[in-house]
Design a protein around this motif. Structure first.
Motif, PDB file in Angstrom:
ATOM      1  N   TYR A 174      46.259 -27.664 -68.650  1.00  0.00           N
ATOM      2  CA  TYR A 174      45.662 -28.373 -69.783  1.00  0.00           C
ATOM      3  C   TYR A 174      45.054 -29.718 -69.388  1.00  0.00           C
ATOM      4  O   TYR A 174      43.923 -30.026 -69.810  1.00  0.00           O
ATOM      5  CB  TYR A 174      46.701 -28.568 -70.886  1.00  0.00           C
ATOM      6  CG  TYR A 174      46.784 -27.425 -71.858  1.00  0.00           C
ATOM      7  CD1 TYR A 174      45.920 -27.346 -72.946  1.00  0.00           C
ATOM      8  CD2 TYR A 174      47.738 -26.415 -71.709  1.00  0.00           C
ATOM      9  CE1 TYR A 174      46.000 -26.308 -73.860  1.00  0.00           C
ATOM     10  CE2 TYR A 174      47.818 -25.364 -72.613  1.00  0.00           C
ATOM     11  CZ  TYR A 174      46.950 -25.318 -73.685  1.00  0.00           C
ATOM     12  OH  TYR A 174      47.017 -24.288 -74.579  1.00  0.00           O
ATOM     13  N   PRO A 175      45.750 -30.565 -68.608  1.00  0.00           N
ATOM     14  CA  PRO A 175      45.131 -31.855 -68.258  1.00  0.00           C
ATOM     15  C   PRO A 175      43.821 -31.701 -67.502  1.00  0.00           C
ATOM     16  O   PRO A 175      42.850 -32.419 -67.774  1.00  0.00           O
ATOM     17  CB  PRO A 175      46.206 -32.523 -67.393  1.00  0.00           C
ATOM     18  CG  PRO A 175      47.487 -31.916 -67.837  1.00  0.00           C
ATOM     19  CD  PRO A 175      47.139 -30.481 -68.128  1.00  0.00           C
ATOM     20  N   ARG A 176      43.778 -30.770 -66.566  1.00  0.00           N
ATOM     21  CA  ARG A 176      42.560 -30.569 -65.791  1.00  0.00           C
ATOM     22  C   ARG A 176      41.419 -30.083 -66.681  1.00  0.00           C
ATOM     23  O   ARG A 176      40.282 -30.549 -66.565  1.00  0.00           O
ATOM     24  CB  ARG A 176      42.800 -29.579 -64.650  1.00  0.00           C
ATOM     25  CG  ARG A 176      41.607 -29.464 -63.714  1.00  0.00           C
ATOM     26  CD  ARG A 176      41.978 -28.763 -62.429  1.00  0.00           C
ATOM     27  NE  ARG A 176      42.277 -27.353 -62.596  1.00  0.00           N
ATOM     28  CZ  ARG A 176      42.586 -26.534 -61.606  1.00  0.00           C
ATOM     29  NH1 ARG A 176      42.669 -27.013 -60.365  1.00  0.00           N
ATOM     30  NH2 ARG A 176      42.839 -25.275 -61.832  1.00  0.00           N
ATOM     31  N   VAL A 177      41.729 -29.176 -67.602  1.00  0.00           N
ATOM     32  CA  VAL A 177      40.703 -28.675 -68.522  1.00  0.00           C
ATOM     33  C   VAL A 177      40.178 -29.811 -69.393  1.00  0.00           C
ATOM     34  O   VAL A 177      38.962 -29.974 -69.562  1.00  0.00           O
ATOM     35  CB  VAL A 177      41.277 -27.545 -69.400  1.00  0.00           C
ATOM     36  CG1 VAL A 177      40.316 -27.210 -70.539  1.00  0.00           C
ATOM     37  CG2 VAL A 177      41.548 -26.300 -68.565  1.00  0.00           C
ATOM     38  N   ALA A 178      41.091 -30.627 -69.950  1.00  0.00           N
ATOM     39  CA  ALA A 178      40.668 -31.728 -70.814  1.00  0.00           C
ATOM     40  C   ALA A 178      39.820 -32.733 -70.043  1.00  0.00           C
ATOM     41  O   ALA A 178      38.804 -33.230 -70.555  1.00  0.00           O
ATOM     42  CB  ALA A 178      41.895 -32.411 -71.415  1.00  0.00           C
ATOM     43  N   ALA A 179      40.214 -33.031 -68.814  1.00  0.00           N
ATOM     44  CA  ALA A 179      39.465 -33.995 -68.005  1.00  0.00           C
ATOM     45  C   ALA A 179      38.075 -33.476 -67.681  1.00  0.00           C
ATOM     46  O   ALA A 179      37.073 -34.203 -67.766  1.00  0.00           O
ATOM     47  CB  ALA A 179      40.228 -34.301 -66.720  1.00  0.00           C
ATOM     48  N   GLN A 180      37.980 -32.199 -67.320  1.00  0.00           N
ATOM     49  CA  GLN A 180      36.680 -31.626 -66.970  1.00  0.00           C
ATOM     50  C   GLN A 180      35.757 -31.534 -68.183  1.00  0.00           C
ATOM     51  O   GLN A 180      34.555 -31.784 -68.077  1.00  0.00           O
ATOM     52  CB  GLN A 180      36.879 -30.255 -66.329  1.00  0.00           C
ATOM     53  CG  GLN A 180      37.524 -30.317 -64.951  1.00  0.00           C
ATOM     54  CD  GLN A 180      37.909 -28.958 -64.397  1.00  0.00           C
ATOM     55  OE1 GLN A 180      38.043 -27.983 -65.150  1.00  0.00           O
ATOM     56  NE2 GLN A 180      38.105 -28.866 -63.097  1.00  0.00           N
ATOM     57  N   LEU A 181      36.300 -31.189 -69.337  1.00  0.00           N
ATOM     58  CA  LEU A 181      35.493 -31.113 -70.545  1.00  0.00           C
ATOM     59  C   LEU A 181      34.958 -32.488 -70.934  1.00  0.00           C
ATOM     60  O   LEU A 181      33.791 -32.637 -71.308  1.00  0.00           O
ATOM     61  CB  LEU A 181      36.310 -30.524 -71.693  1.00  0.00           C
ATOM     62  CG  LEU A 181      36.597 -29.026 -71.638  1.00  0.00           C
ATOM     63  CD1 LEU A 181      37.590 -28.633 -72.721  1.00  0.00           C
ATOM     64  CD2 LEU A 181      35.307 -28.214 -71.792  1.00  0.00           C
ATOM     65  N   ALA A 182      35.827 -33.507 -70.847  1.00  0.00           N
ATOM     66  CA  ALA A 182      35.394 -34.859 -71.199  1.00  0.00           C
ATOM     67  C   ALA A 182      34.365 -35.377 -70.201  1.00  0.00           C
ATOM     68  O   ALA A 182      33.372 -36.010 -70.581  1.00  0.00           O
ATOM     69  CB  ALA A 182      36.605 -35.793 -71.260  1.00  0.00           C
TER      70      ALA A 182
END
Length: 377
Positions: A174-182
């Protein structure tokens, strides 16, 4: 032949039976000391055991829906989920303690200003007395001087049962996905609070307020947002919190958004079910209280409670998930509800497993970010 095909299972069982019969029939002929006889015995035993293992594995997969296809089993199913909307017409004393920090793997380097940070925390509910560990993801902007007064929306992320909070970080990423999306501009920076719904292990409370037991729903509806908001710069306006989860966590996410729209502006249930089970893992959740039992039933809640002003996302797959038909019915029920918005991710195939949820999470997290208030200075 498909992984979940009855023909595949029948062939595996038939092969195991035939190899067993063949082993019994040929064993006397192979009861010699030559290398050929020994090799024959070893080969027959291995073949029988492998086919038996395959048959049992296929039967278990059909029973529990772990994988929907051979590609799903071997991790080759990579198509991302697509959201379809169904619209009508850092440390202080207190309820949260930071016990460790580390960076986000494969994102922006070790400095929190560039890659964000994951904090291991201990949370204690002020009103419920529930204590639980969790992980909090803080985006890079949280640490950058130009955003030092900015507040951020927050999303609670829940595992299934029994689950581990660490799996949300390392397996579901989840953190990696959120960081990449942002970073790509597809989602606003957002705080993630990652934990399991099993706050009274090993009991599965189904996020219910159990009479005389753990007040789990109250913990997630009041204590958790209060603890996080006290410690971090979370936007305090209505519409700033969301909740997402898989399996049991998905049921809890939908339940919290439906029952507490004043807290959670959006709830996403990945492979969710829609009514709390009562089994050996839950114990007696309701103690004969019909009102509590009804309230735990999302079908009943949508029909009998005031329509909540919230957004819901549900996911399933046409092959591999047992909740597919119920999910379609749930979508229709919400569409008839009036104020409640409903969206869905429906995959062609995907079992009840991490690989399926990894395919759905990017679209679901982006959906969540679009429904929470924009961060402000």
């Amino acid at each position: 032949m498909g992984l979940t095909s009855n023909t595949t299972l029948l062939l595996a069982v038939l092969s195991a039976v035939l190899l067993f019969i063949g082993t019994v029939w040929l064993w006397p002929r192979l009861a010699r000391g030559s290398w050929r006889a020994v090799s024959g015995r070893v080969g027959l035993l291995l073949a029988t055991q492998l086919t038996l293992f395959l048959a049992v594995g296929l039967a278990a997969n059909q029973a529990f829906g772990f994988y929907a296809s051979w590609a799903d089993l071997f991790g080759r199913e990579t198509d991302q989920g697509v959201v379809v909307d169904h619209a009508k017409g850092i440390g202080s004393s207190g309820p949260l303690q930071v016990v460790g920090t580390h960076g986000v793997k494969d994102v922006g380097g070790a400095r929190p200003q560039s890659g964000g940070q994951i904090q291991e925390v201990a949370i204690a509910g002020r009103t419920t007395g529930i204590a639980t560990p969790a992980y909090v993801y803080l985006p890079p902007e949280y640490f950058q001087s130009r955003y030092r007064t900015r507040t951020f929306p927050a999303t609670v992320v829940l595992t299934g049962y029994p689950g581990t909070a660490k799996a949300l970080v390392e397996k579901l990423r989840y953190p990696r996905v959120a960081a990449q999306l942002a970073r790509s501009g597809r989602m606003q920076p957002m705080i993630l609070v990652m934990l399991r719904p099993t706050v009274a292990p090993p009991r599965d409370t189904e996020c219910a307020d159990v009479p005389g037991g753990p007040q789990t729903e109250s913990f997630f509806a009041r204590d958790l947002p209060d603890a996080v908001s006290t410690h971090y710069r979370v936007d305090e306006r209505p519409g700033s919190w969301g909740v997402i989860g898989n399996s049991t966590g998905g049921y809890c996410a939908l339940k919290l958004a439906i029952h507490h729209p004043e807290v959670y502006a959006a709830g996403a249930g990945l492979s969710a079910y829609y009514n709390a089970p009562v089994d050996p893992t839950t114990g007696d959740l309701f103690h004969g209280d019909k009102a509590l039992r009804d309230r735990a039933n999302l079908w009943w809640s949508l029909r009998h409670l005031p329509a909540p002003d919230t957004s819901l996302l549900v996911t399933s797959s046409k092959a591999g998930e047992t909740n597919y038909k119920d999910t379609l019915k749930f979508i229709e029920r919400v569409k008839d509800n009036g104020r409640t918005r409903i969206s869905s991710i429906i995959l062609e195939s995907g079992g009840h497993n991490f690989n399926t949820w990894r395919r759905e999470i990017p679209a679901a997290v982006q959906w969540m970010g679009e429904r929470l208030h924009r961060e402000r200075k």
